[in-house]
Enzyme design. Structure first.
Site, PDB file in Angstrom:
ATOM      1  N   GLU A  21      34.746  33.005 -11.085  1.00  0.00           N
ATOM      2  CA  GLU A  21      36.172  32.645 -12.203  1.00  0.00           C
ATOM      3  C   GLU A  21      37.116  33.486 -11.570  1.00  0.00           C
ATOM      4  O   GLU A  21      38.056  34.635 -12.143  1.00  0.00           O
ATOM      5  CB  GLU A  21      35.438  34.278 -13.353  1.00  0.00           C
ATOM      6  CG  GLU A  21      34.340  33.746 -13.531  1.00  0.00           C
ATOM      7  CD  GLU A  21      33.879  34.944 -14.301  1.00  0.00           C
ATOM      8  OE1 GLU A  21      33.934  35.148 -16.050  1.00  0.00           O
ATOM      9  OE2 GLU A  21      33.541  35.636 -14.151  1.00  0.00           O
ATOM     10  N   LEU A  36      24.998  37.756 -19.839  1.00  0.00           N
ATOM     11  CA  LEU A  36      24.921  39.401 -20.966  1.00  0.00           C
ATOM     12  C   LEU A  36      24.953  38.874 -22.041  1.00  0.00           C
ATOM     13  O   LEU A  36      24.190  40.105 -23.051  1.00  0.00           O
ATOM     14  CB  LEU A  36      26.698  39.528 -20.474  1.00  0.00           C
ATOM     15  CG  LEU A  36      27.266  40.694 -19.746  1.00  0.00           C
ATOM     16  CD1 LEU A  36      26.294  41.781 -18.923  1.00  0.00           C
ATOM     17  CD2 LEU A  36      28.225  41.002 -19.755  1.00  0.00           C
ATOM     18  N   LYS A  38      39.429  46.494 -13.756  1.00  0.00           N
ATOM     19  CA  LYS A  38      38.253  46.151 -13.778  1.00  0.00           C
ATOM     20  C   LYS A  38      38.763  44.804 -12.801  1.00  0.00           C
ATOM     21  O   LYS A  38      38.181  44.285 -11.778  1.00  0.00           O
ATOM     22  CB  LYS A  38      37.540  45.704 -14.588  1.00  0.00           C
ATOM     23  CG  LYS A  38      36.236  44.906 -14.772  1.00  0.00           C
ATOM     24  CD  LYS A  38      34.894  45.627 -14.338  1.00  0.00           C
ATOM     25  CE  LYS A  38      34.216  44.919 -14.092  1.00  0.00           C
ATOM     26  NZ  LYS A  38      33.774  43.719 -14.082  1.00  0.00           N
ATOM     27  N   ARG A  88      19.176  21.896 -24.893  1.00  0.00           N
ATOM     28  CA  ARG A  88      19.204  23.690 -24.997  1.00  0.00           C
ATOM     29  C   ARG A  88      18.517  24.667 -25.896  1.00  0.00           C
ATOM     30  O   ARG A  88      17.799  24.934 -25.762  1.00  0.00           O
ATOM     31  CB  ARG A  88      20.645  24.091 -24.251  1.00  0.00           C
ATOM     32  CG  ARG A  88      20.250  25.401 -23.186  1.00  0.00           C
ATOM     33  CD  ARG A  88      21.588  25.655 -22.727  1.00  0.00           C
ATOM     34  NE  ARG A  88      21.729  27.011 -22.411  1.00  0.00           N
ATOM     35  CZ  ARG A  88      20.991  27.947 -21.804  1.00  0.00           C
ATOM     36  NH1 ARG A  88      19.834  27.082 -21.212  1.00  0.00           N
ATOM     37  NH2 ARG A  88      21.050  29.383 -21.126  1.00  0.00           N
ATOM     38  N   ARG A 146      20.171  35.680 -15.011  1.00  0.00           N
ATOM     39  CA  ARG A 146      19.150  34.846 -15.148  1.00  0.00           C
ATOM     40  C   ARG A 146      18.025  34.571 -14.583  1.00  0.00           C
ATOM     41  O   ARG A 146      18.130  34.319 -12.979  1.00  0.00           O
ATOM     42  CB  ARG A 146      20.067  33.751 -16.122  1.00  0.00           C
ATOM     43  CG  ARG A 146      18.989  33.674 -17.148  1.00  0.00           C
ATOM     44  CD  ARG A 146      20.314  32.601 -17.982  1.00  0.00           C
ATOM     45  NE  ARG A 146      20.993  32.130 -17.372  1.00  0.00           N
ATOM     46  CZ  ARG A 146      21.637  30.635 -17.496  1.00  0.00           C
ATOM     47  NH1 ARG A 146      21.254  30.263 -18.459  1.00  0.00           N
ATOM     48  NH2 ARG A 146      23.234  30.845 -17.007  1.00  0.00           N
TER      49      ARG A 146
END
Ligand code: NAD
Ligand code: KPL
Length: 303
Positions: A262, A11, A182, A35, A131
């Site tokens: 999550e 995102l 949500k 990274r 991704r």
């Protein structure tokens, strides 16, 4: 004003690429020097949309070298949000605005406690991105992003940037209601897809289980003073199951790919809220226990 985007995942990259495409100043904050080196070697962030890919050579840094940050999009997973906020705290300018893009509930309070007195904006998004590898992200599903501060009807002027970038959004003082709704949808759908090892649409084979969860979620939402989030929940869950029938839920994908889920910020949060408000939710508690046992059996983190 520069948009600092922490987390060049799905995102965060989707937002950063669209802001950059609109000619707005963007800067990525990456986890560490390794990274950052990988990002710089790749020459930027690639967004794949409708099978067209475009690379945006967006500036990047690590938290330690970024700043002063006036506007920050925190685009990491809920379980990383508090630590990520701590990493940028010394670099936040006076009056900085921090937009939290995490799904579920709980991480927002943790960030607010880590950044006392900061201007925090909550967001809830139904956009879809994933991704492919490294810094290549696919825009997989159009959606909508709600942004807001509880009880604040006045949208900030920088929402124009989102308009310019083509990020479909609206401001709402009822952002907690959007986040709860949500969360409820995710609690009714995602854990069952993991436990039944199925796509969202196959949940039509377990209508009574879905209905029982929705009944308890409505009771919980009402106890938590979230009347609006409770309206028509069961119908909405059925609609989403049909509309996303061919998809695997995000929790299913996390578990299938051996990633942390999550759950603590979704079903775990719901079960804690029920304890706090002394609401009886046996079906949700049993679902949580079964999910935790399943994660443990897979050797995955339970929180
Ligand atoms: P992701 O795992 O793809 O990206 C998160 C990125 O944050 C990773 O690249 C990670 O390395 C980075 N990160 C974590 N801690 C960091 C730190 N301290 N410093 C710098 N970078 C750090 O996650 P995502 O799918 O983009 O999801 C982000 C949030 O948005 C989640 O809460 C998710 O539920 C929610 N969401 C995602 C989608 C989607 O389609 N991907 C849709 C709606 C909501
Ligand atoms: O948001 C979702 C997810 O997979 O996380 C949907 C598709 C709505 C299912 O709960």
């Amino acid at each position: 004003m520069t948009w600092h985007v922490l987390g060049a995942g799905s995102l965060g990259s989707l937002w950063a690429a669209r802001l950059a495409r609109a000619g707005l100043p963007v800067s990525l904050i990456l986890r560490d020097a390794a990274r950052l080196a990988a990002y710089e070697a790749g020459g930027g962030l690639t967004l794949v949309e409708n099978e067209h890919s475009t690379t945006y050579p967006i500036k990047a840094s690590t938290a330690g070298t970024s700043g002063p940050i006036q506007r920050l999009l925190l685009a990491c997973k809920a379980y990383d949000a508090e630590q990520a906020a701590r990493s940028v705290a010394p670099h936040l300018a006076e009056g900085a605005q921090i937009i939290l893009l995490q799904n579920g509930l709980g991480s927002q309070d943790a960030v607010a406690a880590t950044l006392p007195g900061k201007n925090i904006i909550l967001a809830s998004s139904t956009e879809g991105a994933f991704r492919q590898d490294g810094f290549r992200v696919v825009f997989a599903g159009q959606g909508f992003t709600w942004l807001g501060r509880p009880n604040d009807p006045q949208p900030p002027v920088w929402l124009d940037d989102l308009q310019q970038a083509g990020i479909t959004h609206a401001w709402t003082p009822d952002i907690l209601s959007k986040l709860w709704r949500k969360l409820a949808l995710n609690c009714a759908i995602n854990p069952l897809t993991v436990l039944h090892d199925c796509r969202n649409g196959e949940l039509q084979n377990w209508p009574q289980e879905v209905a029982a969860l929705c009944d308890e979620l409505v009771t919980l939402l009402l106890a938590c003073d979230q009347q609006e989030a409770a309206i028509g929940l069961h119908e909405d869950v059925q609609r989403v199951i049909i509309a996303t029938a061919a998809n695997y839920s995000s929790m299913y994908q996390d578990v299938a790919q051996g990633r942390r889920s999550e759950v603590s910020y979704l079903l775990g949060y719901a079960c804690n809220a029920a304890r706090q408000y002394q609401v009886k939710i046996p079906a949700l508690q049993s679902l949580h226990a079964r999910l935790i046992a399943h994660l443990a059996a897979q050797g995955l983190p339970l929180g």
